[in-house]
Enzyme design. Structure first.
Site, mmCIF file in Angstrom:
data_model
loop_
_atom_site.group_PDB
_atom_site.id
_atom_site.type_symbol
_atom_site.label_atom_id
_atom_site.label_comp_id
_atom_site.label_asym_id
_atom_site.label_seq_id
_atom_site.Cartn_x
_atom_site.Cartn_y
_atom_site.Cartn_z
ATOM 1 C CD GLU A 1 -4.735 -2.153 3.113
ATOM 2 O OE1 GLU A 1 -5.314 -1.768 2.064
ATOM 3 O OE2 GLU A 1 -3.997 -1.422 3.794
ATOM 4 C CE LYS B 1 -12.224 9.681 16.209
ATOM 5 N NZ LYS B 1 -11.248 8.617 16.478
ATOM 6 C CD1 TRP C 1 -16.730 10.723 16.344
ATOM 7 C CD2 TRP C 1 -16.574 9.270 14.646
ATOM 8 N NE1 TRP C 1 -16.046 9.626 16.807
ATOM 9 C CE2 TRP C 1 -15.943 8.716 15.790
ATOM 10 C CE3 TRP C 1 -16.592 8.535 13.470
ATOM 11 C CZ2 TRP C 1 -15.346 7.453 15.774
ATOM 12 C CZ3 TRP C 1 -16.000 7.279 13.449
ATOM 13 C CH2 TRP C 1 -15.379 6.744 14.598
ATOM 14 C CB THR D 1 -0.880 0.051 1.254
ATOM 15 O OG1 THR D 1 -0.014 0.146 2.394
ATOM 16 C CG2 THR D 1 -1.724 -1.188 1.380
#
Lengths: 542, 542
Positions: free
Chosen positions: B331, B436, B441, B186
């Protein structure tokens, strides 16, 4: 070097969760009742599968016990399809069309402990029940449990009563993907039925194949009409595939006659449907007399027996619905090949592909084996017995060695044919029916079809009979049409135009009717016996 | 109870055999040359893959050694995709767009022993070669091997010279399906790249998913244009899927600019194509100025970044080509979800589904996890970090613990969003960018988009900054359009119409240009650093 990928098992539990979760509100199982339909969302199916699992635990199904089903295609059968494997037990779909002694054999052989029985099938089931040695519980679905009188030691339950009050969630165990999930016995005509035990892995992979575009292309947009019975090769995998992608599924229950099927199609608007050729023949005939709107069908899949091209053409030309030919067997889960013509093939050549058994996908490795065991080329001509292997092909029969069917990791299908260089399978005969004449193979089926082209012939059966010089030669048994008369020499002359000289039969006999099996196929075993017993009056042409 | 099914491994060898066998004559890999195309049948690809395997054996690749590729999408890269895993070695696709120091890191970390390099990439590769500690052989593809001056101890070969004279069949070994097949790192921006090691099993299953009707629906009738690089998450699985079902594949090599892409589409008539949004934006812009026939495309798949609905609508309305949004990551092999609206959804509601990241298939289990670790409901509102698991999701990074990314068998994706009851994923932010604030959120991406709706704003970046009372609050960094002027209070009033009151930012700054990463994304890490270093002139609204 190890991969870093997760060791996530392929399981029916995932199929159940996917179908009853994200697709739970939109997809349904629709069961025909004779008058109309009853509907159940996949969310409800999931909740009821959990209740069924709790109920079965209560009946002592705590491990890999076999839970039999003696049922038509309906919502409750689907619940059993999901609950039994997901709880770690093994679903055994009993084929209600087997002879009673075969059914007794398979239920005892599989050691079924619980059997779910449709109320409408209780009379048939009751006759066998006293001989079922391992059954402890019978659950009657969709009717009065009290109607069943069970022998001492067997408890009878009502399905709905059993589910009532059970929790609608179940702690589905983590399962080894190679563990047994479901089993199905083949309806062999020559010996006892043989059991195939599918794994969670094989069913999961097969479901993906059904949903692949070159498979049956099942998607969330589909409404699949599963005419092929759930007790016959898992309804060709449609129930699990439908749950996997959230296709709705339409179940005909016991209403498999053309009239209700046609009404069901018009009312419930399936986008695809799967059945054997005889079902479609009946549907077409009925439609001709009693037109209904069947335009919702994007395609129909036909398999289980070779489909006459005339049937495929009628469906397509009169109703605009492509008929897709497929081949498989209980031992192959069953999807073995699907006859979709290659891109770019047009016109009449399309029918060469569509009339074939189809192309073998990556998951089904194949080879053709000749008489001496040699592997034959895929040249579209070399004829041999088809052998297959792959992750959804069985390696053996349950508790039954049968070394004849398996060797070197391959399943001998008992089918004979050839494969083209582009991977299309064309079956010409059953291995046991092919006539081995002087080292060459003669297809009994091809000869039968050619003889039946003669206008005086109603039916023709061909078997191999011993011959000193050639080892075997074909014997033709002819059923004449009413009032027709023809002699063997004329029939042989008729064949001469389309059959190679060395294949022309010299042995002929006339019979009043063709012996047939319980499913209506030519019973060549019986004809061979009649010949061996000297019951046939055979003419030998010079 | 054991299943009777065969233990047939899922392997790239089967994909190679299926593609080069039954599909060998009809399917091709088509590589763009700048002027036109060169074509190679899959049968030839299969033969050349066998030759490559023999050649690599000759170079000492006898086990699971890593064979790197430093290549564009072309026929030879496809040959390496097949030969290297099928012979039991591990393919390592080096991402040519990583920074040189990252490339050196990954090649050394994976211990690549042989690297195949496109001749056009030799100049770039040469600069790193002296630092590659494990490389013993470099194979130059499509050009003059002599042009590469290698350090002592490294042998340089020409690809065609290496293949010439090698046998065109190879005794492919039987492999454990869980063994390593290919690896991809990645391109993390915050730390060293992380390696994901795909198994034969994961690649096989992922290929089936790509060919499922609700996946990318790839079939033998397709001609797939693989724009997404083969060094980037395995070109989203297209090469293996194409071989599995016999779809032809079109490879743009290094010609990824709109002009050649459009010409390629007009000339080679792909039926589907896959690329990131910026590619399609360029293609659309080019088509507007220089019309070409792109009508062969049945659909295009877009992923790798959120796709603006306007792009999707333009494609569909002007060219009649549906754009299908998909989500995934290295992934996850990468196919995680595909945005096909449920059957029956019509009109403008379709866009709610099409603009989402899509529906998670049976093979990708998902859950949303909130701040305190609690699992959140799929109600289309609860926002949490997405975690996934399944047979084509990685369980770890190669030789790199990273406990932050994995827990309880789940991969933490680092993406934040919500999931609707019917399983559609809608991402709102990256976990590291979400703000946050007082237990709630705030999506930085949503705020950015709203600020950028203001006519005076060219670009806006939002990061969380420490706040005593709320723990974090949003800071907006605004790049104004040339000649425009606006003050923070006006921008906040502008937001007040569409943003909840508690989310309205009080911290504002103006910057001359937005810091960006090498792939053109906002570099929030750098903006955070600038803020921490006191380089930003921040206004605090009352």
């Amino acid at each position: 070097m190890l991969s870093t990928m997760q060791d996530a098992p392929l399981s029916i539990t995932r199929i159940l969760e996917q179908g009853s979760g994200p697709h739970g509100a939109s997809a349904q199982v629709i069961t025909w009742t004779g008058e109309g339909s009853r509907r159940r969302s996949y969310a409800d199916v999931g909740r009821r599968a959990a209740q069924l699992a709790h109920a079965l635990r209560g009946l002592g199904v705590t491990g890999d016990q076999r839970v039999g089903t003696f049922m038509w295609n309906n919502a409750e059968h689907l619940e059993a399809y999901l609950a039994v494997p997901a709880m770690g037990a093994v679903l055994h779909t009993l084929n209600i069309r087997l002879f009673p002694e075969q059914l007794v054999y398979v239920a005892n052989h599989a050691e079924d402990e619980v059997v779910l029985v449709d109320a409408t099938l209780v009379p048939l089931f009751s006759t066998m029940l006293p001989e079922l040695r391992t059954v402890r519980h019978v659950v009657v679905v969709g009717g009065d449990a009290a109607a069943l009188e069970a022998p001492q030691g067997i408890e009878v339950h009502g399905y709905e009563e059993l589910l009532a009050g059970q929790p609608t969630e179940f702690p589905w165990p983590e399962l080894d993907e190679r563990s047994a999930a479901a089993m199905c016995y083949t309806s062999g005509t020559t010996a006892n039925p043989k059991g195939v035990v599918y794994s969670h892995r094989s069913i999961y992979l097969h479901s993906m194949q059904v949903c692949m575009t070159d498979g049956m292309a099942l998607s969330q947009a589909d409404r699949a009409l599963a005419i092929v019975p759930m007790f016959h090769a898992m309804s060709w995998g449609l129930p699990y595939a439908a749950l996997m992608v959230g296709a709705s599924i339409i179940m005909p229950d016991r209403f498999l006659q053309p009239e209700p099927l046609v009404r069901m199609i018009a009312d419930e608007r399936p986008t695809m449907a799967a059945a054997v050729p005889t079902i479609w023949q009946g549907v077409l005939k009925h439609l001709a007399d009693d037109p209904h709107d069947v335009s919702s069908l994007r395609e129909v899949v036909v398999g289980g027996a070779a489909c006459p091209p005339s049937l495929m053409k009628t469906f397509e030309q009169q109703y605009g619905i492509p008929v897709v030919h497929a081949w498989g067997m209980t031992e192959t889960s069953p999807l073995g090949s699907v006859a979709r013509p290659p891109a770019g093939v047009t016109g009449e050549r399309v029918w060469e592909y569509r009339a074939s058994q189809g192309r073998l996908p990556a998951g089904v490795q194949a080879r053709l084996v000749g008489d001496g065991g040699q592997v034959l080329p895929w040249d579209g001509q070399s004829v041999g017995e088809l052998e297959v292997r792959g992750p959804w092909v069985t390696a053996s029969y349950y508790g039954d060695a049968d070394p004849e069917k398996f060797h070197d990791g391959w399943l001998r299908t008992g089918d004979v044919g050839h494969i083209s260089p582009d991977g299309f399978l064309r079956l010409t005969d059953r291995a046991k029916d092919v006539i081995k004449s002087g080292g060459e193979w003669i297809s009994s089926v091809e000869l039968e079809n050619k003889v039946m082209d003669h206008p005086a012939v109603a039916e023709a059966m061909v078997i191999g009979v011993p011959d000193e010089k050639w080892s075997e030669r074909p014997l033709v048994a002819v059923v004449l049409r009413d009032g027709e008369q023809v002699d063997p020499a004329e029939l042989r002359d008729f064949l001469a135009g389309s059959v190679a000289k060395w294949q022309l039969p010299e042995y002929w006999t006339f019979i009043p009717e063709a012996p047939k099996t319980s499913v209506g196929k030519f019973d060549k075993k019986r004809l061979r016996q009649q010949h061996a017993d000297g019951e046939l009056d055979v003419t030998r042409l010079g």
